[in-house]
Write a protein that holds these residues in place. Structure first.
Motif, mmCIF file in Angstrom:
data_model
loop_
_atom_site.group_PDB
_atom_site.id
_atom_site.type_symbol
_atom_site.label_atom_id
_atom_site.label_comp_id
_atom_site.label_asym_id
_atom_site.label_seq_id
_atom_site.Cartn_x
_atom_site.Cartn_y
_atom_site.Cartn_z
ATOM 1 N N VAL A 76 0.862 -1.193 0.000
ATOM 2 C CA VAL A 76 0.000 0.000 0.000
ATOM 3 C C VAL A 76 0.891 1.234 0.000
ATOM 4 O O VAL A 76 1.723 1.391 0.891
ATOM 5 N N PRO A 77 0.749 2.125 -1.016
ATOM 6 C CA PRO A 77 -0.117 1.968 -2.191
ATOM 7 C C PRO A 77 0.407 0.873 -3.117
ATOM 8 O O PRO A 77 1.515 0.381 -2.932
ATOM 9 N N ARG A 78 -0.384 0.512 -4.122
ATOM 10 C CA ARG A 78 -0.010 -0.545 -5.057
ATOM 11 C C ARG A 78 1.317 -0.205 -5.723
ATOM 12 O O ARG A 78 1.568 0.932 -6.089
ATOM 13 N N GLN A 79 2.153 -1.228 -5.905
ATOM 14 C CA GLN A 79 3.502 -1.031 -6.415
ATOM 15 C C GLN A 79 3.818 -2.051 -7.514
ATOM 16 O O GLN A 79 3.259 -3.154 -7.535
ATOM 17 N N ALA A 80 4.749 -1.684 -8.395
ATOM 18 C CA ALA A 80 5.254 -2.645 -9.374
ATOM 19 C C ALA A 80 6.214 -3.620 -8.701
ATOM 20 O O ALA A 80 6.349 -4.766 -9.130
ATOM 21 N N LEU A 95 7.038 2.486 -7.441
ATOM 22 C CA LEU A 95 5.758 2.839 -8.071
ATOM 23 C C LEU A 95 5.821 2.618 -9.579
ATOM 24 O O LEU A 95 6.805 2.983 -10.234
ATOM 25 N N LEU A 96 4.750 2.068 -10.122
ATOM 26 C CA LEU A 96 4.679 1.856 -11.567
ATOM 27 C C LEU A 96 4.800 3.174 -12.324
ATOM 28 O O LEU A 96 5.415 3.240 -13.396
ATOM 29 N N GLY A 118 11.020 4.028 -8.685
ATOM 30 C CA GLY A 118 11.277 4.782 -7.465
ATOM 31 C C GLY A 118 9.989 5.014 -6.701
ATOM 32 O O GLY A 118 8.946 4.440 -7.002
ATOM 33 N N GLY A 119 10.068 5.895 -5.702
ATOM 34 C CA GLY A 119 8.866 6.275 -4.969
ATOM 35 C C GLY A 119 8.340 5.238 -4.014
ATOM 36 O O GLY A 119 7.138 5.222 -3.700
ATOM 37 N N SER A 125 16.068 8.245 5.437
ATOM 38 C CA SER A 125 15.931 9.527 4.733
ATOM 39 C C SER A 125 15.729 9.370 3.236
ATOM 40 O O SER A 125 15.682 10.353 2.503
ATOM 41 N N VAL A 126 15.612 8.117 2.764
ATOM 42 C CA VAL A 126 15.458 7.888 1.321
ATOM 43 C C VAL A 126 14.225 7.036 1.058
ATOM 44 O O VAL A 126 13.761 6.295 1.942
ATOM 45 N N TYR A 127 13.715 7.145 -0.151
ATOM 46 C CA TYR A 127 12.596 6.306 -0.561
ATOM 47 C C TYR A 127 13.142 5.063 -1.259
ATOM 48 O O TYR A 127 14.077 5.153 -2.067
ATOM 49 N N ARG A 128 12.563 3.937 -0.950
ATOM 50 C CA ARG A 128 13.021 2.695 -1.564
ATOM 51 C C ARG A 128 12.892 2.770 -3.095
ATOM 52 O O ARG A 128 11.921 3.325 -3.608
#
Length: 249
Positions: A76-80, A95-96, A118-119, A125-128
């Motif tokens: 959540v939210p939906r991811q690729a 994120l797709l 990304g996202g 401090s970083v987004y996966r």
């Protein structure tokens, strides 16, 4: 009536523009020419089990991937790209909507391409984010993840697939392009306009013969208007044969 002419012109203009296709990659080869990739067949339908999955024995994490769609794993939210940790918690890893295709660092030789997402979920401090290298392997069929590597919430996966093999021949669209659809719609509008106009003139306005043509005066004068427009575009006004002053009202 003029709105219809403008609409048809707009349809044709859009149809002549290029249309970007989803889940495909076109790139220059390191030795010249072009390479074309289509990863659409690697994408499973929504709700189907994620077949691109791997358990990382070192970190005890499991990855679920859907190349050009959202993974069925319930991030959540939906991811690729979705990761399940040792504690069964799910972590968003790409994120797709952020999907980006690129060439390997050495250039493209038709043997691989890079897909980045990304996202994902905030990690310190970083987004996966996830980088997937799709390698050419004709024997791998639709594809399978062969390697997984993790470093500071940045993930690198290797997928071996026959769709990682580039083609030097540009693939056909396999269907009707958006441009042709717009042209067909425009032609249908023209046909409806003519039929409706003739019916109106015949049964309501009680006209006969050539008078049945809807907006007859406009269409008879259209070639002259078209010629004037072309002359203006090429040479500009004023020119011999055209009025150089406006009459006082």
């Amino acid at each position: 009536m003029k709105w219809l002419v403008v609409a048809v012109a707009a349809f044709i203009a859009v149809a002549s523009a290029g249309v970007q296709k989803d889940c495909t990659w076109e790139t220059d080869g390191v030795s010249g020419g072009k390479w074309y990739y289509n990863l659409s067949p690697m994408t499973h339908a929504e709700g189907e089990a994620d077949y691109l999955t791997i358990f990382d024995t070192e970190t005890q994490n499991t990855f679920f991937v859907n190349i050009c769609g959202n993974a069925t794993a319930s991030c959540v939210p939906r991811q690729a790209v979705c990761q399940q940790g040792q504690n069964t918690a799910l972590y968003a890893c790409g994120l797709l909507s952020t999907q980006t295709f690129s060439d390997p660092g050495t250039g493209n030789d038709g043997q691989s391409l890079i897909v980045w997402y990304g996202g994902g979920k905030l990690c310190g401090s970083v987004y996966r984010s996830t980088t997937i290298t799709v390698m050419c392997d004709e024997s791998a069929g639709r594809g399978a993840i062969s390697e997984a590597d993790e470093s500071s919430c940045t993930y690198a996966l290797t997928v071996r697939s026959k769709y990682g093999c580039g083609s030097s021949d540009k693939p056909s669209s396999g269907g009707i392009d958006v441009g042709w659809i717009l042209i067909i719609v425009a032609l249908c509008l023209v046909i409806v306009y003519i039929v409706a106009g003739v019916c109106y003139n015949k049964f309501l306005a009680h006209k006969e013969g050539i008078e049945l043509i809807p907006n007859k005066d406009f269409w008879f004068g259209f070639p002259i208007l078209l010629k004037d427009g072309v002359m203006w575009a090429i040479k500009g006004f004023p020119k011999t044969g055209y009025a150089t002053e406006y009459s006082t009202l």
